[in-house]
Write a protein that holds these residues in place. Sequence first.
Motif, mmCIF file in Angstrom:
data_model
loop_
_atom_site.group_PDB
_atom_site.id
_atom_site.type_symbol
_atom_site.label_atom_id
_atom_site.label_comp_id
_atom_site.label_asym_id
_atom_site.label_seq_id
_atom_site.Cartn_x
_atom_site.Cartn_y
_atom_site.Cartn_z
ATOM 1 N N PRO A 36 -3.559 3.736 3.864
ATOM 2 C CA PRO A 36 -3.541 3.503 5.317
ATOM 3 C C PRO A 36 -3.342 2.029 5.663
ATOM 4 O O PRO A 36 -2.736 1.705 6.690
ATOM 5 N N HIS A 37 -3.866 1.139 4.826
ATOM 6 C CA HIS A 37 -3.685 -0.293 5.085
ATOM 7 C C HIS A 37 -2.203 -0.662 5.059
ATOM 8 O O HIS A 37 -1.724 -1.427 5.911
ATOM 9 N N GLU A 38 -1.466 -0.144 4.072
ATOM 10 C CA GLU A 38 -0.033 -0.422 4.000
ATOM 11 C C GLU A 38 0.687 0.134 5.223
ATOM 12 O O GLU A 38 1.601 -0.497 5.755
ATOM 13 N N VAL A 39 0.282 1.324 5.669
ATOM 14 C CA VAL A 39 0.884 1.927 6.862
ATOM 15 C C VAL A 39 0.675 1.021 8.065
ATOM 16 O O VAL A 39 1.605 0.743 8.835
ATOM 17 N N ALA A 40 -0.551 0.550 8.267
ATOM 18 C CA ALA A 40 -0.860 -0.292 9.417
ATOM 19 C C ALA A 40 -0.070 -1.597 9.375
ATOM 20 O O ALA A 40 0.457 -2.063 10.395
ATOM 21 N N GLU A 41 0.027 -2.195 8.181
ATOM 22 C CA GLU A 41 0.767 -3.453 8.037
ATOM 23 C C GLU A 41 2.250 -3.246 8.316
ATOM 24 O O GLU A 41 2.898 -4.062 8.993
ATOM 25 N N PHE A 42 2.802 -2.132 7.815
ATOM 26 C CA PHE A 42 4.228 -1.868 8.022
ATOM 27 C C PHE A 42 4.511 -1.579 9.492
ATOM 28 O O PHE A 42 5.493 -2.068 10.048
ATOM 29 N N ARG A 43 3.667 -0.781 10.125
ATOM 30 C CA ARG A 43 3.861 -0.482 11.543
ATOM 31 C C ARG A 43 3.820 -1.741 12.389
ATOM 32 O O ARG A 43 4.581 -1.886 13.349
ATOM 33 N N LEU A 44 2.928 -2.657 12.041
ATOM 34 C CA LEU A 44 2.813 -3.903 12.800
ATOM 35 C C LEU A 44 4.115 -4.691 12.740
ATOM 36 O O LEU A 44 4.591 -5.205 13.761
ATOM 37 N N ASP B 107 7.746 -0.407 16.286
ATOM 38 C CA ASP B 107 8.420 0.736 16.926
ATOM 39 C C ASP B 107 7.556 1.975 16.742
ATOM 40 O O ASP B 107 7.577 2.590 15.677
ATOM 41 N N PRO B 108 6.793 2.382 17.759
ATOM 42 C CA PRO B 108 5.895 3.530 17.603
ATOM 43 C C PRO B 108 6.616 4.860 17.441
ATOM 44 O O PRO B 108 5.994 5.863 17.083
ATOM 45 N N GLN B 109 7.926 4.898 17.686
ATOM 46 C CA GLN B 109 8.673 6.145 17.553
ATOM 47 C C GLN B 109 8.985 6.487 16.091
ATOM 48 O O GLN B 109 9.304 7.635 15.785
ATOM 49 N N VAL B 110 8.916 5.505 15.220
ATOM 50 C CA VAL B 110 9.204 5.739 13.798
ATOM 51 C C VAL B 110 7.963 6.305 13.144
ATOM 52 O O VAL B 110 6.879 5.733 13.238
ATOM 53 N N ARG B 111 8.126 7.445 12.458
ATOM 54 C CA ARG B 111 6.976 8.117 11.859
ATOM 55 C C ARG B 111 6.668 7.514 10.491
ATOM 56 O O ARG B 111 7.499 7.550 9.569
ATOM 57 N N VAL B 112 5.449 6.972 10.358
ATOM 58 C CA VAL B 112 4.989 6.368 9.115
ATOM 59 C C VAL B 112 3.597 6.916 8.823
ATOM 60 O O VAL B 112 2.708 6.854 9.670
ATOM 61 N N ASP B 113 3.405 7.459 7.625
ATOM 62 C CA ASP B 113 2.122 8.050 7.252
ATOM 63 C C ASP B 113 1.741 7.619 5.838
ATOM 64 O O ASP B 113 2.554 7.073 5.095
ATOM 65 N N ALA B 114 0.500 7.921 5.482
ATOM 66 C CA ALA B 114 0.001 7.604 4.146
ATOM 67 C C ALA B 114 -0.195 8.881 3.336
ATOM 68 O O ALA B 114 -0.693 9.883 3.858
ATOM 69 N N VAL B 115 0.215 8.837 2.085
ATOM 70 C CA VAL B 115 -0.185 9.822 1.081
ATOM 71 C C VAL B 115 -0.885 9.030 -0.008
ATOM 72 O O VAL B 115 -0.245 8.324 -0.794
ATOM 73 N N VAL B 116 -2.194 9.102 -0.015
ATOM 74 C CA VAL B 116 -2.994 8.328 -0.955
ATOM 75 C C VAL B 116 -2.842 8.921 -2.354
ATOM 76 O O VAL B 116 -2.772 10.142 -2.527
ATOM 77 N N ASN B 117 -2.785 8.049 -3.353
ATOM 78 C CA ASN B 117 -2.662 8.516 -4.732
ATOM 79 C C ASN B 117 -3.809 9.442 -5.108
ATOM 80 O O ASN B 117 -4.957 9.229 -4.710
ATOM 81 N N GLY B 118 -3.483 10.449 -5.903
ATOM 82 C CA GLY B 118 -4.496 11.335 -6.452
ATOM 83 C C GLY B 118 -4.725 11.025 -7.923
ATOM 84 O O GLY B 118 -4.202 10.046 -8.470
ATOM 85 N N ILE B 119 -5.490 11.876 -8.544
ATOM 86 C CA ILE B 119 -5.803 11.696 -9.958
ATOM 87 C C ILE B 119 -5.919 13.058 -10.627
ATOM 88 O O ILE B 119 -6.425 14.016 -10.020
#
Length: 407
Positions: free
Chosen positions: A182-190, A194-206
């Motif tokens: 989510p931190h990377e998402v927030a930094e990239f959105r900033l 452009d709030p119209q571009v869809r950006v989401d997080a998929v956190v790594n699993g294990i």
Amino acid sequence: MGELLFLAHRIPFPPDRGDKIRSHAMLKALAARGPVHVATFGETDADMAAEAELAWTATSHVLVRRTISNLRAGLNALPYGKPVSLVAFESDEIRHYVSRLIATRPIDTIFVFSGQMAQFIPSSFAGRVVIDFVDMDSAKFAAYAQTALGPMKLVHAREARLLGAFEQLMARRAHLSLFCSPHEVAEFRLGLGDPQVRVDAVVNGIDTVFYDPGRVEAAAYPGVPGPHMVFTGQMDYAPNVDAVTHFAEAVLPRVQERFPNAWFHIIGRNPAPAVRALAARHGVDVVGAVDDIRPWIASANMVVAPLRIARGIQNKVLEAMAMARPVIASAAAAEGIEAVTGEHFLVAPSDDAMVDAVCTLAADPDRGAAMGAAARAHMLAHYQWNAQLAPLLAWLDQPAALVPSAA
């Protein structure tokens, strides 16, 4: 349901490093949905030997040996004002494969793994596009520029600027862009603005079945009693080199003032010269590549992740937690991992805090064992791949025609 084209900058087999673990999990999940075609690169003999595994998974594929060195890519990139990261992964063979595939197969989705592969999306492709940037690579080069000296400062600053512009351009082209925290998402959105571009997080699993301490036999470290600290990672990767070098020079000697028998084991492929040189220091063991990392983790008193430059979720931290080992992570290495410091792991935001955390666990093995058990329970409850990928797969299961057009 149409078919999917998966573009990856490294072959997702074997899943033996951070990015390949993520791409492997995603490819397997996508292949379970329907036909997947793969275009990817190999860099080593082991990569090329894994083509048989790729063939079992993909409906069709092309695997190209990447031979462009970073130096050559840099020289080729300069006259054209391109990011070096793109030039390093140019391939006419992949471009021709993509063109033929889209012309002959019902491809309705292109899934890009790692931003540099977005250069292979045909401008005429009218279907759905998903780009998993994984990390914000432009920010990584910006961090390199802050610490580099001489001409390399300018080189890294140039790459950060040009790659950042390309990342934003491709995010506007895509229907969905992904990052691993989510931190990377927030930094990239900033930066995108452009709030119209869809950006989401998929956190790594294990893979909590593979990384299960009950499935491996711990191999006791030879010689002195310890405590034994372990760092795992690709050891020619600059942030890992920086992390172990700084730890060995600034943290380990202070730990050894209280625990003279303390050992720091550095495990991972291709140790850089700066890493190999650390073996001359008291209590440093540069192991290099191993066939199976799990016994080394299982035998450690603690796992340390003292990264000063880090992007996204650190798989090395998740693996150690799944193996029920107490982990001490820098603030950068812990970023994006939803866990409680002091319960599931210890976050050490400074050298002083790192020294204190190591000494605390060395003096109290029972606390370390309890923290490791809590860490594994946390991984089982929240970090398995099927849970992490479920929202993405649900979105992909919508017919492509119903997904809003890219910006």
